[in-house]
Scaffold this active site. Sequence first.
Site, short mmCIF file in Angstrom:
data_model
loop_
_atom_site.label_atom_id
_atom_site.label_comp_id
_atom_site.label_asym_id
_atom_site.label_seq_id
_atom_site.Cartn_x
_atom_site.Cartn_y
_atom_site.Cartn_z
N TYR A 1 -22.43 21.32 -7.96
CA TYR A 1 -22.78 22.28 -9.01
C TYR A 1 -23.47 23.47 -8.34
O TYR A 1 -23.67 23.48 -7.14
CB TYR A 1 -23.70 21.62 -10.07
CG TYR A 1 -23.91 22.48 -11.29
CD1 TYR A 1 -22.83 22.89 -12.07
CD2 TYR A 1 -25.19 22.89 -11.67
CE1 TYR A 1 -23.01 23.70 -13.19
CE2 TYR A 1 -25.39 23.69 -12.79
CZ TYR A 1 -24.29 24.09 -13.54
OH TYR A 1 -24.49 24.89 -14.64
N TRP B 1 -25.14 35.49 -22.61
CA TRP B 1 -24.93 35.78 -21.18
C TRP B 1 -24.26 37.12 -20.96
O TRP B 1 -24.58 37.84 -20.02
CB TRP B 1 -24.03 34.73 -20.50
CG TRP B 1 -24.62 33.40 -20.20
CD1 TRP B 1 -24.17 32.21 -20.68
CD2 TRP B 1 -25.73 33.08 -19.33
NE1 TRP B 1 -24.93 31.18 -20.18
CE2 TRP B 1 -25.89 31.69 -19.35
CE3 TRP B 1 -26.59 33.86 -18.56
CZ2 TRP B 1 -26.89 31.03 -18.62
CZ3 TRP B 1 -27.59 33.20 -17.83
CH2 TRP B 1 -27.72 31.81 -17.88
N ARG C 1 -25.54 22.96 -16.53
CA ARG C 1 -24.79 21.79 -16.94
C ARG C 1 -24.84 20.68 -15.89
O ARG C 1 -24.29 19.59 -16.11
CB ARG C 1 -23.34 22.18 -17.25
CG ARG C 1 -23.24 23.13 -18.46
CD ARG C 1 -21.82 23.53 -18.81
NE ARG C 1 -21.05 22.44 -19.39
CZ ARG C 1 -21.18 21.99 -20.63
NH1 ARG C 1 -22.05 22.52 -21.45
NH2 ARG C 1 -20.43 21.01 -21.07
#
Lengths: 197, 197
Positions: B8, B106, B14
């Site tokens: 990640y 975002w 997440r």
Amino acid sequence: MPSYTLTYFDKKGRGEPIRWLLSYLNKEFEDKRIQIEEWPKIRNGILFGQLPVLDVNGKRLYQTDAICRYLAREGNLAGDNSLESQEIDSIVGSYTDLFTAVVPLWSVSDPKEKEELKDKLKSTTIPSYFKIYDDIAKSGYLANGKLSWADIFFIATLSTLDYLLSSDVIADYPNLVALRTKIINLPGIKEWIEKHP
Amino acid sequence: MPSYTLTYFDKKGRGEPIRWLLSYLNKEFEDKRIQIEEWPKIRNGILFGQLPVLDVNGKRLYQTDAICRYLAREGNLAGDNSLESQEIDSIVGSYTDLFTAVVPLWSVSDPKEKEELKDKLKSTTIPSYFKIYDDIAKSGYLANGKLSWADIFFIATLSTLDYLLSSDVIADYPNLVALRTKIINLPGIKEWIEKHP
């Protein structure tokens, strides 16, 4: 025998994969269709204000994916072990990402802007997913090389993508076309479609 | 013993619910963090071009929710029967809907527009979900009145909502605050947070 009531709008949308799964499982169910005029007064009585919901013996189930996964377990369509279940879930999850990218089309009202977004989705987003799905579907199915609820979910919701993008979105993907033929001819689903074209 | 590698970015996002679940399950794992400069050249090698992915004994698992659900089954955090699993999945699904509503923040660059969207989310969308969650959490947890991966997923991803909305989003919801206290003190998760504040 459990009693099933599906509450959704009078369209395919997110209700259709649940209807197909129930039909495939040979479960009788009440297919309750809410007219859009009734929705504002019904909405407050529904947790999170969203449809579909499925009532199973008086317990109300929420969220399309979660309902489909539940029904899939009843019909051995959710994988034979935890890793298989994960593979199915990851396909459905990626497909949900694709849907999330397409959904803004609903809210674009300017016709030129709508066409531009549509073209962009058709030339970039859609192929980036469908090439992968088509490649996986060489095995015959979308997960683990065998029938699962991912296949039924995918094919049952295609008509929404087709509608939003004004085209047969899988037409150029032969393995997905073959998958569709297989799914719409499954016992239960075939009869459902014949009655609800 | 299976080997786990999580790939990640170098942030919570997440990846964090997966890290928390692995920590709770007492699984050692490689916490591979991609720097944003490396991403363009790595991206093509990742199916669907998205992180996180979890490698389990050489099998690559995709999609955060699907990975969490898989890990949850290992730790009896995915329900004791099919209806319990459905309830957990429906909570996670509704929370994903909430996230989908917040994510456009975002991409809004205009500061005035950003503040307006933030205010709208804080006054309408967030409360419409959190009031329900808070009410459910009177039972102590978000699903079935007992600990599940829905609780861990929810609390582990709150920091992203807090960041996007520039506030402690659950501050006004006492049962969710109590839930957070409980989750961040679970064995494994407590130690993970101490090492990664």
